[in-house]
Structures are given as C-alpha cells and as structure tokens.
Design an enzyme around this catalytic site. Structure first.
Site, PDB file in Angstrom:
ATOM      1  N   CYS A  11       0.869  -1.183   0.000  1.00 24.27           N
ATOM      2  CA  CYS A  11       0.000   0.000   0.000  1.00 24.27           C
ATOM      3  C   CYS A  11       0.906   1.234   0.000  1.00 24.27           C
ATOM      4  CB  CYS A  11      -0.989  -0.014   1.164  1.00 24.27           C
ATOM      5  SG  CYS A  11      -0.267   0.256   2.790  1.00 24.27           S
ATOM      6  N   CYS A  16      -1.455   0.804   7.514  1.00 26.78           N
ATOM      7  CA  CYS A  16      -2.900   0.507   7.600  1.00 26.78           C
ATOM      8  C   CYS A  16      -3.234  -0.741   6.796  1.00 26.78           C
ATOM      9  CB  CYS A  16      -3.744   1.664   7.067  1.00 26.78           C
ATOM     10  SG  CYS A  16      -3.521   3.242   7.860  1.00 26.78           S
ATOM     11  N   ARG A  17      -3.519  -0.546   5.503  1.00 25.51           N
ATOM     12  CA  ARG A  17      -4.031  -1.626   4.667  1.00 25.51           C
ATOM     13  C   ARG A  17      -3.078  -2.810   4.560  1.00 25.51           C
ATOM     14  NH1 ARG A  17      -5.405   1.928  -0.485  1.00 25.51           N
ATOM     15  NH2 ARG A  17      -3.589   2.997   0.343  1.00 25.51           N
ATOM     16  N   ASP A 124      -8.557   3.218   1.430  1.00 24.91           N
ATOM     17  CA  ASP A 124      -7.567   3.609   2.434  1.00 24.91           C
ATOM     18  C   ASP A 124      -8.282   4.252   3.622  1.00 24.91           C
ATOM     19  OD1 ASP A 124      -5.379   4.430   3.883  1.00 24.91           O
ATOM     20  OD2 ASP A 124      -4.497   5.633   2.274  1.00 24.91           O
TER      21      ASP A 124
END
Length: 158
Positions: A11, A16-17, A124
């Site tokens: 990412c 995060c992802r 996102d």
C-alpha cells in the site's frame, strides 16, 4: 528442503491496509496449518520502522491479529525480487511494484482474489475513524482469504 512461498502486500505507508492484510494472512495461514508461506508487506511511500496506526492496531486486536510488532518499510527492488506474489491495494501501488521489476507477479489484490472479475482498489482508511478501519478490514479479510486460496491451490509443491 521446501522453498517458502513469499507473498507481499503493498500500500502507500505500510501502516494501515498492507499491515492489516499481512496480519489477516498470517492468521489465515496459521489456521490452515501451513508452514510453507512467508508473508510480508511494504509501502510505496513508507518510512522504515514506523508502527501501524492506532486504529489498525485496535482493529487488529478486535480480530485476533498480531500486528503489534509490525514495522513499516519502503518497497524496494530487492523486496520485489524476493517475492513470489505481490498484491497491491491500488493501481499506483501496482505500478510501483511493476516498475521495480515485479511485472509478472504483481496484481491488484481484488483482481487476483476475483480471478480478474473486478479491479477496484481497497479503500484507504488513513485519517478515518475506527469504523472506516473496520470496513477496510472486513474487505481485506474477504479479499486476502480468496487470494490465498487461489495462490495456495495453484502453487506447485517442490
């Protein structure tokens, strides 16, 4: 000795992802009792050694994912070279992986998971509330499991 199959999630910031995707994949592979898969993640614009966002950590805890020790890292040519399958969260991540030499092994996560039926990006959640992270994690759980099932069923034993 059997060679590990290496899967990389990509990412932007790797906080995060892709961090959640890696954690989801680790849990799924562990549940399948597979010890022949190595999982990793990286970001196209990541700072090396950053931690997952607080929201990603909380969602991880809620789902029994172990991402507390996660440290971000920038996507490099070496990381791409050492990966067997690269699953990107969005088109810009896919382009970056391909520019670094991953042409034949890089795919959008959703496209790979659906065998080409869709090519949407994973949303996102960065900067969003906890519910945005939960929604992204729900999507990732479905897509990561499908992608792993596809990869593991097609991978030839060595």
């Amino acid at each position: 000795m059997r060679r590990l199959k290496r899967i990389l999630f990509v990412c932007t910031g790797n906080t995060c992802r892709s961090a959640l995707a890696e954690g989801i994949a680790r849990k799924y592979v562990r549940d399948l009792l597979r010890n022949d898969v190595e999982l990793a993640s990286a970001g196209t614009d990541a700072w090396d050694a950053g931690v997952a966002t607080d929201e990603a950590l909380l969602v991880g805890i809620e789902r029994g994912l172990d991402i507390g020790a996660h440290r971000s890292r920038k996507l490099t040519r070496e990381i791409v070279r050492d990966s067997d399958l690269i699953l990107a969260m969005g088109p810009q991540h896919l382009s970056a992986a391909r520019r670094l030499g991953g042409d034949d092994k890089s795919h959008l996560l959703t496209q790979y998971a659906s065998s080409g039926e869709t090519d949407r990006m994973i949303r996102d959640p960065f900067g969003g509330d906890l519910e945005a992270y939960r929604t992204t994690a729900d999507d990732l759980e479905q897509q990561v499991r499908r992608a792993l099932d596809r990869f593991l069923s097609s991978a030839q034993p060595e």
